[in-house]
Motif scaffolding. Structure first.
Motif, PDB file in Angstrom:
ATOM      1  N   ALA A  51       9.161  11.690  -4.851  1.00 13.37           N
ATOM      2  CA  ALA A  51       8.097  11.228  -5.748  1.00 13.37           C
ATOM      3  C   ALA A  51       8.633  10.291  -6.827  1.00 13.37           C
ATOM      4  CB  ALA A  51       7.408  12.428  -6.390  1.00 13.37           C
ATOM      5  N   GLU A  52       9.755  10.645  -7.465  1.00 15.87           N
ATOM      6  CA  GLU A  52      10.273   9.799  -8.543  1.00 15.87           C
ATOM      7  C   GLU A  52      10.841   8.492  -7.994  1.00 15.87           C
ATOM      8  OE1 GLU A  52      12.533  10.346 -12.794  1.00 15.87           O
ATOM      9  OE2 GLU A  52      12.437  11.989 -11.357  1.00 15.87           O
ATOM     10  N   LEU A  53      11.460   8.553  -6.814  1.00 18.36           N
ATOM     11  CA  LEU A  53      11.971   7.335  -6.195  1.00 18.36           C
ATOM     12  C   LEU A  53      10.824   6.395  -5.832  1.00 18.36           C
ATOM     13  CD1 LEU A  53      14.307   5.672  -5.061  1.00 18.36           C
ATOM     14  CD2 LEU A  53      14.104   6.978  -2.928  1.00 18.36           C
ATOM     15  N   VAL A  54       9.765   6.937  -5.265  1.00 19.05           N
ATOM     16  CA  VAL A  54       8.599   6.120  -4.907  1.00 19.05           C
ATOM     17  C   VAL A  54       7.981   5.492  -6.160  1.00 19.05           C
ATOM     18  CG1 VAL A  54       6.245   6.211  -4.021  1.00 19.05           C
ATOM     19  CG2 VAL A  54       8.091   7.337  -2.765  1.00 19.05           C
ATOM     20  N   ALA A  55       7.878   6.274  -7.242  1.00 21.09           N
ATOM     21  CA  ALA A  55       7.323   5.731  -8.486  1.00 21.09           C
ATOM     22  C   ALA A  55       8.184   4.584  -9.009  1.00 21.09           C
ATOM     23  CB  ALA A  55       7.229   6.847  -9.524  1.00 21.09           C
ATOM     24  N   LEU A  56       9.499   4.722  -8.900  1.00 22.02           N
ATOM     25  CA  LEU A  56      10.400   3.656  -9.325  1.00 22.02           C
ATOM     26  C   LEU A  56      10.224   2.413  -8.459  1.00 22.02           C
ATOM     27  CD1 LEU A  56      12.809   2.699 -11.076  1.00 22.02           C
ATOM     28  CD2 LEU A  56      14.314   3.681  -9.322  1.00 22.02           C
ATOM     29  N   LEU A  57      10.071   2.618  -7.151  1.00 22.88           N
ATOM     30  CA  LEU A  57       9.883   1.484  -6.247  1.00 22.88           C
ATOM     31  C   LEU A  57       8.565   0.766  -6.531  1.00 22.88           C
ATOM     32  CD1 LEU A  57      11.169   3.000  -2.879  1.00 22.88           C
ATOM     33  CD2 LEU A  57      12.348   1.420  -4.404  1.00 22.88           C
ATOM     34  N   ARG A  58       7.541   1.525  -6.856  1.00 22.35           N
ATOM     35  CA  ARG A  58       6.249   0.897  -7.189  1.00 22.35           C
ATOM     36  C   ARG A  58       6.408   0.001  -8.422  1.00 22.35           C
ATOM     37  NH1 ARG A  58       1.586   2.262  -4.837  1.00 22.35           N
ATOM     38  NH2 ARG A  58       1.459   4.124  -3.542  1.00 22.35           N
ATOM     39  N   ARG A  59       7.150   0.481  -9.422  1.00 26.27           N
ATOM     40  CA  ARG A  59       7.323  -0.312 -10.640  1.00 26.27           C
ATOM     41  C   ARG A  59       8.215  -1.528 -10.400  1.00 26.27           C
ATOM     42  NH1 ARG A  59       8.400   4.861 -12.797  1.00 26.27           N
ATOM     43  NH2 ARG A  59      10.619   4.334 -12.998  1.00 26.27           N
ATOM     44  N   THR A  60       9.169  -1.394  -9.463  1.00 21.21           N
ATOM     45  CA  THR A  60      10.180  -2.437  -9.291  1.00 21.21           C
ATOM     46  C   THR A  60       9.821  -3.448  -8.212  1.00 21.21           C
ATOM     47  OG1 THR A  60      11.870  -0.809  -9.915  1.00 21.21           O
ATOM     48  CG2 THR A  60      12.640  -2.851  -8.902  1.00 21.21           C
ATOM     49  N   LEU A  61       9.324  -2.963  -7.070  1.00 19.59           N
ATOM     50  CA  LEU A  61       9.144  -3.824  -5.907  1.00 19.59           C
ATOM     51  C   LEU A  61       7.706  -4.239  -5.633  1.00 19.59           C
ATOM     52  CD1 LEU A  61      11.556  -2.191  -3.288  1.00 19.59           C
ATOM     53  CD2 LEU A  61      11.927  -4.275  -4.588  1.00 19.59           C
ATOM     54  N   LEU A  62       6.749  -3.412  -6.003  1.00 20.08           N
ATOM     55  CA  LEU A  62       5.371  -3.688  -5.596  1.00 20.08           C
ATOM     56  C   LEU A  62       4.735  -4.753  -6.471  1.00 20.08           C
ATOM     57  CD1 LEU A  62       3.956  -0.123  -4.860  1.00 20.08           C
ATOM     58  CD2 LEU A  62       4.996  -1.720  -3.284  1.00 20.08           C
ATOM     59  N   PRO A  63       4.357  -5.878  -5.902  1.00 17.72           N
ATOM     60  CA  PRO A  63       3.591  -6.851  -6.681  1.00 17.72           C
ATOM     61  C   PRO A  63       2.203  -6.318  -6.971  1.00 17.72           C
ATOM     62  CG  PRO A  63       3.710  -7.512  -4.382  1.00 17.72           C
ATOM     63  CD  PRO A  63       4.589  -6.307  -4.520  1.00 17.72           C
ATOM     64  N   GLU A  64       1.485  -6.989  -7.846  1.00 17.86           N
ATOM     65  CA  GLU A  64       0.185  -6.485  -8.283  1.00 17.86           C
ATOM     66  C   GLU A  64      -0.781  -6.283  -7.121  1.00 17.86           C
ATOM     67  OE1 GLU A  64      -1.496  -8.874 -11.308  1.00 17.86           O
ATOM     68  OE2 GLU A  64       0.133  -8.574 -12.732  1.00 17.86           O
ATOM     69  N   GLY A  65      -0.719  -7.188  -6.134  1.00 11.54           N
ATOM     70  CA  GLY A  65      -1.657  -7.077  -5.025  1.00 11.54           C
ATOM     71  C   GLY A  65      -1.397  -5.877  -4.132  1.00 11.54           C
ATOM     72  N   ASP A  66      -0.186  -5.302  -4.213  1.00 12.82           N
ATOM     73  CA  ASP A  66       0.165  -4.179  -3.344  1.00 12.82           C
ATOM     74  C   ASP A  66       0.277  -2.865  -4.105  1.00 12.82           C
ATOM     75  OD1 ASP A  66       0.313  -5.665  -0.991  1.00 12.82           O
ATOM     76  OD2 ASP A  66       2.343  -6.349  -1.463  1.00 12.82           O
ATOM     77  N   GLU A  67      -0.192  -2.835  -5.343  1.00 14.36           N
ATOM     78  CA  GLU A  67      -0.056  -1.621  -6.143  1.00 14.36           C
ATOM     79  C   GLU A  67      -0.771  -0.439  -5.502  1.00 14.36           C
ATOM     80  OE1 GLU A  67      -1.382  -2.471 -10.025  1.00 14.36           O
ATOM     81  OE2 GLU A  67       0.490  -3.428 -10.667  1.00 14.36           O
ATOM     82  N   GLN A  68      -1.873  -0.705  -4.807  1.00 16.44           N
ATOM     83  CA  GLN A  68      -2.630   0.372  -4.192  1.00 16.44           C
ATOM     84  C   GLN A  68      -2.227   0.622  -2.748  1.00 16.44           C
ATOM     85  OE1 GLN A  68      -4.508   2.136  -6.202  1.00 16.44           O
ATOM     86  NE2 GLN A  68      -3.938   0.678  -7.822  1.00 16.44           N
ATOM     87  N   ALA A  69      -1.249  -0.124  -2.241  1.00 18.02           N
ATOM     88  CA  ALA A  69      -0.817   0.070  -0.854  1.00 18.02           C
ATOM     89  C   ALA A  69      -0.204   1.457  -0.694  1.00 18.02           C
ATOM     90  CB  ALA A  69       0.205  -0.997  -0.464  1.00 18.02           C
ATOM     91  N   PRO A  70      -0.510   2.156   0.393  1.00 20.09           N
ATOM     92  CA  PRO A  70       0.047   3.493   0.599  1.00 20.09           C
ATOM     93  C   PRO A  70       1.552   3.449   0.812  1.00 20.09           C
ATOM     94  CG  PRO A  70      -1.101   2.744   2.557  1.00 20.09           C
ATOM     95  CD  PRO A  70      -1.390   1.742   1.491  1.00 20.09           C
ATOM     96  N   VAL A  71       2.238   4.473   0.363  1.00 21.58           N
ATOM     97  CA  VAL A  71       3.684   4.600   0.538  1.00 21.58           C
ATOM     98  C   VAL A  71       3.952   5.864   1.344  1.00 21.58           C
ATOM     99  CG1 VAL A  71       5.909   4.836  -0.610  1.00 21.58           C
ATOM    100  CG2 VAL A  71       4.130   3.420  -1.641  1.00 21.58           C
ATOM    101  N   GLU A  72       4.641   5.719   2.463  1.00 21.59           N
ATOM    102  CA  GLU A  72       4.934   6.851   3.340  1.00 21.59           C
ATOM    103  C   GLU A  72       6.429   7.137   3.331  1.00 21.59           C
ATOM    104  OE1 GLU A  72       3.419   6.002   7.183  1.00 21.59           O
ATOM    105  OE2 GLU A  72       1.310   5.960   6.541  1.00 21.59           O
ATOM    106  N   VAL A  73       6.769   8.431   3.412  1.00 24.02           N
ATOM    107  CA  VAL A  73       8.165   8.865   3.465  1.00 24.02           C
ATOM    108  C   VAL A  73       8.327   9.773   4.679  1.00 24.02           C
ATOM    109  CG1 VAL A  73      10.074   9.930   2.211  1.00 24.02           C
ATOM    110  CG2 VAL A  73       8.250   8.786   0.942  1.00 24.02           C
ATOM    111  N   PRO A  74       8.598   9.214   5.858  1.00 24.24           N
ATOM    112  CA  PRO A  74       8.732  10.043   7.063  1.00 24.24           C
ATOM    113  C   PRO A  74       9.980  10.916   7.010  1.00 24.24           C
ATOM    114  CG  PRO A  74       9.325   7.775   7.526  1.00 24.24           C
ATOM    115  CD  PRO A  74       8.769   7.787   6.144  1.00 24.24           C
ATOM    116  N   ASP A  75       9.925  12.038   7.715  1.00 24.15           N
ATOM    117  CA  ASP A  75      11.053  12.974   7.763  1.00 24.15           C
ATOM    118  C   ASP A  75      12.038  12.506   8.835  1.00 24.15           C
ATOM    119  OD1 ASP A  75      12.780  15.069   7.579  1.00 24.15           O
ATOM    120  OD2 ASP A  75      11.448  16.545   8.508  1.00 24.15           O
TER     121      ASP A  75
END
Length: 365
Positions: free
Chosen positions: A64-88
């Protein structure tokens, strides 16, 4: 072998001794102890514990914290709502199954635009000098546009936006190895062939790994994560060329007798060619053993790669010192240089002055 090993090999591709020992999985630290030349390699227990705590924090609750960091760092504004998946990916069936699972997830992620996929500890494979190497990056992110980005998670801090250059450089070299493995995986998925020349860049690949990596570290003196982009183009180019130059292990083994043991017979280790330089002290557990041998032989490599390259065919310190005496190669070169400079400056050149200049260029151990 792992990425750290390959990065060290790429930095010193002429060392057949390390190539064989790493391919055989020999514990070089324990071997150095038996040879009587132990090295001070490895992290402190405090640094290891800090790193484990930091990684556990990033991976808690499904990263969860890694994904939140990636959203702040990598996701441009147009992709802020794009789903993020973490497969096992942590299957227990073995390395081959894990590598196949990683390829399957990468192929699926690349075929679904508009979705961000975080691969936690994927397993990649590639061929190095005739051997199959398994590599495990900290994480790989697949962007909605199909680009793949390597994440390096390190425990050293980023203070006020900057970090230790030596540690960042080491992390970048490891990340470069992962990018090369991702290129091999992408080529296999698309049924294409990577360029045979180590100087050529792959073209036309839909799922092209990014040449910019992401370094994730603690921010300042806290355990909160922050991220910084790292340009990997130089490290990728150097590592690709150096790995292509590695001699195949079976050729290196030709110098050993049949049935030789690398762990129990020092003579077998000493029979393997080494390429010592002072840089090895920070990268190899056998550096002190190789340095002792290089010093005993009077090799100029003990003075550094720069001096070794400048001396050309002069291979020992004794030869270098002899060449600086009057009539020697270096003394004559110094005299010619002084004459050339004097011609341009209108100066007189005396033999005594030329001899003094030659002494100034003397190489000392």
């Amino acid at each position: 072998m792992d990425a750290r090993t390959l990065a060290a090999l790429a930095a010193n591709p002429g060392c057949g001794r390390r190539a064989v020992l790493d391919a055989a999985g020999v514990d070089k630290g324990a071997l150095a102890e038996r040879l009587g030349t132990p090295g001070a390699m490895g992290q402190s227990p405090f640094a290891i514990t800090r790193g484990l705590v930091f990684e556990r924090r990033l991976r808690a609750d499904g990263c969860a914290e890694l994904v939140a960091l990636l959203r702040r760092t990598l996701l441009p504004e147009g992709d802020e709502q794009a789903p993020v998946e973490v497969p096992d990916l942590l299957v227990k069936e073995g390395a081959a199954v894990r590598a196949a699972r990683t390829r399957s997830v990468l192929a699926e992620a690349a075929s679904r635009p508009g979705v961000w996929t975080v691969l936690d500890h994927p397993l990649l494979r590639m061929e190095v000098a005739g051997s199959t190497v398994s590599l495990e990056p900290d994480a790989v992110v697949v962007r909605p546009d199909g680009r793949w980005t390597v994440l390096e998670i390190k425990s050293f801090p980023i203070l006020d936006g900057s970090a230790d250059p030596a540690k960042v450089g080491a992390a970048a070299r490891q990340a470069a190895v992962y990018v090369l493995a991702l290129r091999a995986t992408a080529a296999a998925l698309e049924g294409t062939t990577l360029p045979a020349s180590p100087y050529a860049e792959p073209e036309g690949m839909a799922a092209a790994p990014s040449t910019t990596g992401l370094l994730v570290c603690p921010r300042d003196f806290s355990n909160a994560p922050t991220a910084a982009s790292v340009d990997l183009r130089k490290q990728i180019a150097v590592t690709r060329r150096q790995l292509a130059r590695l001699t195949r292990v079976e050729q290196l083994l030709d110098v050993l007798p049949s049935g030789a043991s690398l762990e129990d017979t020092p003579h077998s280790v000493d029979a393997l060619p080494h390429a010592y330089s002072p840089d090895c002290l920070a990268a190899c557990e056998l550096a002190f053993h190789c340095r002792t041998q290089a010093r005993a032989a009077g090799a100029v490599e003990t003075l550094g790669r720069g001096i070794r390259a400048e001396l050309g065919g002069i291979t020992t310190v004794e030869e270098a010192l002899a060449a600086t005496t009057p009539g020697g190669e270096l003394a004559r070169a110094a005299e010619l240089r002084r004459e050339a400079l004097a011609m341009g400056a209108g100066m007189d050149v005396t033999p005594a002055a030329a001899t003094t200049s030659a002494r100034d260029l003397a190489v000392v151990p």
